[in-house]
Write a protein that holds these residues in place. Structure first.
Motif, PDB file in Angstrom:
ATOM      1  N   THR A  63      -5.321   0.893   3.957  1.00 43.07           N
ATOM      2  CA  THR A  63      -5.844   0.858   2.441  1.00 43.07           C
ATOM      3  C   THR A  63      -4.327   0.050   1.948  1.00 43.07           C
ATOM      4  OG1 THR A  63      -7.713   2.194   2.765  1.00 43.07           O
ATOM      5  CG2 THR A  63      -6.667   1.730   1.138  1.00 43.07           C
ATOM      6  N   ILE A  64      -3.560   0.590   2.232  1.00 45.85           N
ATOM      7  CA  ILE A  64      -2.749  -0.040   1.247  1.00 45.85           C
ATOM      8  C   ILE A  64      -1.809  -1.828   1.849  1.00 45.85           C
ATOM      9  CG2 ILE A  64       0.338  -0.044   0.999  1.00 45.85           C
ATOM     10  CD1 ILE A  64       0.089   2.906   1.887  1.00 45.85           C
ATOM     11  N   GLU A  65      -2.222  -2.049   3.172  1.00 39.97           N
ATOM     12  CA  GLU A  65      -1.898  -3.212   3.577  1.00 39.97           C
ATOM     13  C   GLU A  65      -3.414  -3.754   2.547  1.00 39.97           C
ATOM     14  OE1 GLU A  65      -1.032  -6.749   5.061  1.00 39.97           O
ATOM     15  OE2 GLU A  65       0.252  -5.185   5.346  1.00 39.97           O
ATOM     16  N   ARG A  66      -4.544  -4.009   2.810  1.00 40.37           N
ATOM     17  CA  ARG A  66      -5.777  -4.360   2.005  1.00 40.37           C
ATOM     18  C   ARG A  66      -4.720  -4.569   1.124  1.00 40.37           C
ATOM     19  NH1 ARG A  66     -10.160  -0.576   2.284  1.00 40.37           N
ATOM     20  NH2 ARG A  66     -11.267  -2.118   0.882  1.00 40.37           N
ATOM     21  N   ILE A  67      -4.567  -3.910  -0.261  1.00 40.90           N
ATOM     22  CA  ILE A  67      -3.856  -3.820  -1.568  1.00 40.90           C
ATOM     23  C   ILE A  67      -2.832  -5.355  -1.471  1.00 40.90           C
ATOM     24  CG2 ILE A  67      -2.517  -2.709  -3.655  1.00 40.90           C
ATOM     25  CD1 ILE A  67      -3.821  -0.270  -1.906  1.00 40.90           C
ATOM     26  N   ARG A  68      -1.484  -4.731  -0.487  1.00 46.70           N
ATOM     27  CA  ARG A  68      -1.040  -6.153   0.038  1.00 46.70           C
ATOM     28  C   ARG A  68      -1.466  -6.937  -0.357  1.00 46.70           C
ATOM     29  NH1 ARG A  68       4.289  -2.768   3.314  1.00 46.70           N
ATOM     30  NH2 ARG A  68       5.228  -4.451   2.468  1.00 46.70           N
TER      31      ARG A  68
END
Length: 412
Positions: free
Chosen positions: A361-366
């Motif tokens: 999920t964090i990688e999708r934000i980044r």
């Protein structure tokens, strides 16, 4: 054989998996670096990484065995440790820039290794201060932003100031340029979100301003922009003003969506779909032209809550960088993972499956911040929206009062 999957492990075993002398890191490294704050502290994590560097040579080895051990195990592990540290710096240099004690710990550990290990020379790739890493990152960002071509601004001939905007409003400005300035402003905050802000419900806690400052800033801006939109439409209590401003905001939402600024588009839509505005069917929505009414319907379908915001989720999955998504989607996903999966397995080890889900999920934000927006900053417009405290807003009772002046409440 299939790919080895790690479901649970201790911190030491995770570090071992990332620095094994024979195998790759098994895809573990990105998930660990993004989520380590959920199961340990930066200082403890760094200490354990340096502990891994210290590969003692077993006693009672022959000269040939000793040489083989040094070349095939010790040096390989140490090089993997260096690679892991470089990856940490490159991906999350902010962890070191914002923590002086962590930088000091790193420098002390480096000094210990140089003085104690025969092969300490292999640390040369890391033998630079962390301040240089910070300057390198900042310099790269500046270079990227300076190198991209800029699109010309779309402004009226008459010169205007910030004071003019606060007195007369933004309605004489092109919605295209306003959408650009909103995108520049939102992106400047969105790109600063750190992985640790996304862990352990940081943005909901009492100390959220310290734990998740940028997530909180984005959320506050969203709420303020939504309330400001409602206020602008209703405040004059004139039907003509309400209609013209609502029509302007529909065009502004459309332009924000074209720029993949879902965040601002959703905030403005929220301001227009609140009950005091949404109830003004005769004053606003029945008066819209066919094209504008079609746009409004399409916008409403995009932000519909049905099926867990299925349309909005689908739109965000396909967004290229640069973009500013609706963070509420990701916050809900993060909360679902945090609350639905245990921190540890029954064996007492870290639930690494949870770490991988959070990291995904964090990688999708980044992903959305890989490229900057190619627009020039227009100081007066940018400043108008950047200082959210100066955006006028009415409270809910005042909004209803203005709304009832435009269209009387139903009589029962």
């Amino acid at each position: 054989t299939g790919r080895l999957e790690i479901r649970s492990a201790t911190i030491e075993k995770l570090i071992e998996a990332m620095t094994h002398e024979k195998y790759g890191d098994l895809g573990v490294r990105p998930s660990v670096i993004m989520t380590y704050n959920s199961f340990t502290t930066p200082h403890d994590f760094l200490t354990k990484i340096f502990d891994r560097f210290q590969v003692p040579i077993p006693m009672n080895m022959s000269k040939r065995e000793r040489e083989y051990f040094i070349e095939e195990k010790q040096k390989r592990i140490q090089l993997k440790v260096i690679s892991l540290l470089k990856y940490w710096f490159q991906e999350q240099v902010c962890d070191f820039c914002s923590d002086k004690t962590l930088r000091e710990l790193f420098e002390n550990k480096m000094h210990e290794i140089k003085s104690c290990y025969q092969h300490g020379s292999i640390l040369k790739p890391l033998n630079r201060s962390l301040i240089e890493f910070q300057l390198k990152v900042e310099g790269f960002d500046i270079a990227v932003e300076n190198d991209i071509p800029r699109e010309p601004t779309i402004l009226p001939r008459k010169v205007f100031t910030l004071s003019d905007l606060r007195q007369t409003g933004i309605y004489f400005l092109s919605p295209v340029e306003v959408a650009r300035q909103l995108s520049l402003l939102d992106f400047s905050v969105f790109r600063k979100i750190k992985p640790y802000e996304c862990l352990r419900h940081a943005w909901t806690r009492s100390d959220r301003l310290q734990r998740a400052p940028h997530l909180v800033a984005i959320s506050n801006r969203f709420n303020k922009l939504a309330r400001w939109t409602s206020t602008c439409i209703l405040v004059n209590r004139k039907k003509s003003d309400a209609f013209q401003r609502a029509e302007y905001f529909i065009r502004l939402i459309t332009e924000c969506l074209k720029l993949n600024n879902i965040n601002s588009a959703y905030a403005i839509y929220s301001g227009m779909s609140c009950t005091p505005v949404y109830r003004l069917n005769k004053t606003i929505f029945k008066q819209l032209s066919r094209d504008t009414a079609r746009q409004w319907k399409s916008i409403g379908e995009l932000f519909a809550l049905e099926n867990n915001r299925m349309r909005l989720r689908s739109r965000q999955r396909s967004l290229p960088s640069p973009a500013i998504p609706a963070l509420a989607i990701f916050q809900n996903d993060l909360l679902h993972t945090e609350e639905g999966m245990a921190d540890k397995r029954t064996n007492g080890c870290i639930n690494f499956s949870k770490c991988q889900q959070l990291a995904k999920t964090i990688e999708r934000i980044r992903h959305y911040t890989q490229k900057p927006y190619p627009f020039l900053k227009v100081g007066s417009i940018y400043d108008f929206f950047s200082d959210i405290k100066h955006l006028s807003h009415l409270n809910e009772d005042e909004l209803y009062e203005c709304s009832y002046c435009l269209e009387k409440p139903p009589q029962f």
